[in-house]
Enzyme design. Sequence first.
Site, PDB file in Angstrom:
ATOM      1  N   PRO A 110      71.539 -29.456  16.891  1.00 22.00           N
ATOM      2  CA  PRO A 110      70.856 -29.472  15.589  1.00 22.00           C
ATOM      3  C   PRO A 110      71.554 -28.584  14.553  1.00 22.00           C
ATOM      4  CG  PRO A 110      69.290 -29.077  17.371  1.00 22.00           C
ATOM      5  CD  PRO A 110      70.663 -28.980  17.962  1.00 22.00           C
ATOM      6  N   ASP A 122      82.312 -53.748   6.768  1.00 26.43           N
ATOM      7  CA  ASP A 122      80.957 -53.290   6.984  1.00 26.43           C
ATOM      8  C   ASP A 122      80.416 -52.734   5.675  1.00 26.43           C
ATOM      9  OD1 ASP A 122      78.869 -52.814   8.722  1.00 26.43           O
ATOM     10  OD2 ASP A 122      80.194 -51.878  10.207  1.00 26.43           O
ATOM     11  N   ARG A 124      83.300 -48.531  17.585  1.00 28.67           N
ATOM     12  CA  ARG A 124      83.395 -49.654  16.642  1.00 28.67           C
ATOM     13  C   ARG A 124      84.576 -49.518  15.691  1.00 28.67           C
ATOM     14  NH1 ARG A 124      80.482 -50.856  13.076  1.00 28.67           N
ATOM     15  NH2 ARG A 124      79.640 -52.895  13.422  1.00 28.67           N
ATOM     16  N   GLU A 173      66.794 -25.199  26.477  1.00 26.75           N
ATOM     17  CA  GLU A 173      66.752 -24.618  25.119  1.00 26.75           C
ATOM     18  C   GLU A 173      68.124 -24.639  24.456  1.00 26.75           C
ATOM     19  OE1 GLU A 173      63.706 -23.954  23.931  1.00 26.75           O
ATOM     20  OE2 GLU A 173      63.114 -24.665  25.927  1.00 26.75           O
TER      21      GLU A 173
HETATM   22  N1  4FN Z   1      68.466 -30.930  20.626  1.00 24.48           N
HETATM   23  C1  4FN Z   1      65.303 -28.850  15.639  1.00 24.48           C
HETATM   24  C2  4FN Z   1      65.097 -27.479  15.658  1.00 24.48           C
HETATM   25  C3  4FN Z   1      65.214 -26.764  16.851  1.00 24.48           C
HETATM   26  C4  4FN Z   1      65.534 -27.437  18.035  1.00 24.48           C
HETATM   27  C5  4FN Z   1      65.735 -28.801  17.996  1.00 24.48           C
HETATM   28  C6  4FN Z   1      66.086 -29.555  19.235  1.00 24.48           C
HETATM   29  C7  4FN Z   1      68.403 -30.648  23.050  1.00 24.48           C
HETATM   30  C8  4FN Z   1      69.372 -28.557  24.033  1.00 24.48           C
HETATM   31  C9  4FN Z   1      69.185 -28.772  21.545  1.00 24.48           C
HETATM   32  C10 4FN Z   1      68.588 -32.597  18.349  1.00 24.48           C
HETATM   33  C11 4FN Z   1      68.667 -33.343  17.188  1.00 24.48           C
HETATM   34  C12 4FN Z   1      69.841 -33.923  16.787  1.00 24.48           C
HETATM   35  C13 4FN Z   1      72.210 -32.992  19.232  1.00 24.48           C
HETATM   36  C14 4FN Z   1      65.627 -29.502  16.821  1.00 24.48           C
HETATM   37  C15 4FN Z   1      70.916 -32.973  18.732  1.00 24.48           C
HETATM   38  C16 4FN Z   1      69.719 -32.396  19.153  1.00 24.48           C
HETATM   39  C17 4FN Z   1      70.963 -33.726  17.563  1.00 24.48           C
HETATM   40  C18 4FN Z   1      69.641 -31.570  20.393  1.00 24.48           C
HETATM   41  C19 4FN Z   1      68.345 -29.674  24.208  1.00 24.48           C
HETATM   42  C20 4FN Z   1      69.118 -27.820  22.717  1.00 24.48           C
HETATM   43  C21 4FN Z   1      68.225 -29.961  21.701  1.00 24.48           C
HETATM   44  C22 4FN Z   1      65.022 -28.690  13.154  1.00 24.48           C
HETATM   45  C23 4FN Z   1      66.407 -30.463  14.091  1.00 24.48           C
HETATM   46  C24 4FN Z   1      63.980 -30.539  14.375  1.00 24.48           C
HETATM   47  C25 4FN Z   1      66.768 -29.476  21.600  1.00 24.48           C
HETATM   48  C26 4FN Z   1      65.168 -29.628  14.319  1.00 24.48           C
HETATM   49  N2  4FN Z   1      72.242 -34.163  17.386  1.00 24.48           N
HETATM   50  N3  4FN Z   1      66.460 -28.844  20.355  1.00 24.48           N
HETATM   51  O1  4FN Z   1      66.071 -30.778  19.242  1.00 24.48           O
HETATM   52  O2  4FN Z   1      70.584 -31.451  21.136  1.00 24.48           O
HETATM   53  O3  4FN Z   1      72.971 -33.715  18.385  1.00 24.48           O
END
Ligand code: 4FN
Length: 257
Positions: free
Chosen positions: A90, A170, A155, A117
């Site tokens: 994130p 596209d 793609r 986490e």
């Molecule tokens: N997510 C937010 C805030 C705090 C935590 C998260 C969250 C997966 C390992 C990261 C999430 C979204 C888009 C990877 C989200 C992404 C992930 C992604 C992701 C477990 C820690 C976690 C403010 C965005 C809502 C969990 C917001 N793109 N933590 O989702 O990996 O790539």
Amino acid sequence: MLERIDVVTLFPEWIEGLKDLGLTGRALADHRVELHCHNPRDQVNDPHRSIDDRPYGGGPGMVMRPEPLAKSIEQAKAGDDQARVVYLSPQGRRLDQKGVMELAARRRLILVCGRYEGVDQRLIDTHVDEEWSVGDYVLSGGEPAASVLIDAVVRQIPGVLGHELSASEDSFAEGLLDCPHFTRPDTWRGLDVPKVLLSGDHGKIAQWRRAQALHRTRRIRPDLYQSHGLDDVDRAALKAFPDEFLPGKVQNPEESG
Ligand code: 4FN
């Protein structure tokens, strides 16, 4: 151009599924790109094979230990210094089509997926080159984000789209939404296909589609419309089809003005 993607993941099944399905499956079967998974659990020798541990400072949840991830990344690199290590998180840069094209221009990508986490910050500081995010929502792991990224970059590899429209044709590649699409029958439940599409006049059809894409983008995604900028082809299309008739509903009231 992209030759090989490696994914560091505790759930390789999430990624291996891409090998059997659709466009990514065919690209892999045709050897246009390689896809390999590395499970950090295979790098742990202790009897419990634990890849996570409690967070320093306390609090809920678990954190991925750095050493098994480092070993997996190093195994994926296999001595190739050009391989870019991408952590899906994130905190990363929001992925859009411009970013997809940048990523697809690399020769090798190593995608690291988090669970629990997240991962120990020292692993990110020492082993990760860039962080990317697919959007602002909570996920239970980085795997669905990696899956989205892989679909989008594969793609872009020449030859992958085959007879389908080229990646650069596209509509979104030019920063516009697509025009609406119709197929048979020409009247369905009392609803007609726009007449111009049945006219056989390919010049007019191209203009109508362009005008629809422009009207639609202006209405639904004014942010994209702003950064598009009109050229002569656009102006001619809007002159030929100035009316605002737009099939469908506005799905994105938040983005629209
Ligand atoms: N997510 C937010 C805030 C705090 C935590 C998260 C969250 C997966 C390992 C990261 C999430 C979204 C888009 C990877 C989200 C992404 C992930 C992604 C992701 C477990 C820690 C976690 C403010 C965005 C809502 C969990 C917001 N793109 N933590 O989702 O990996 O790539």
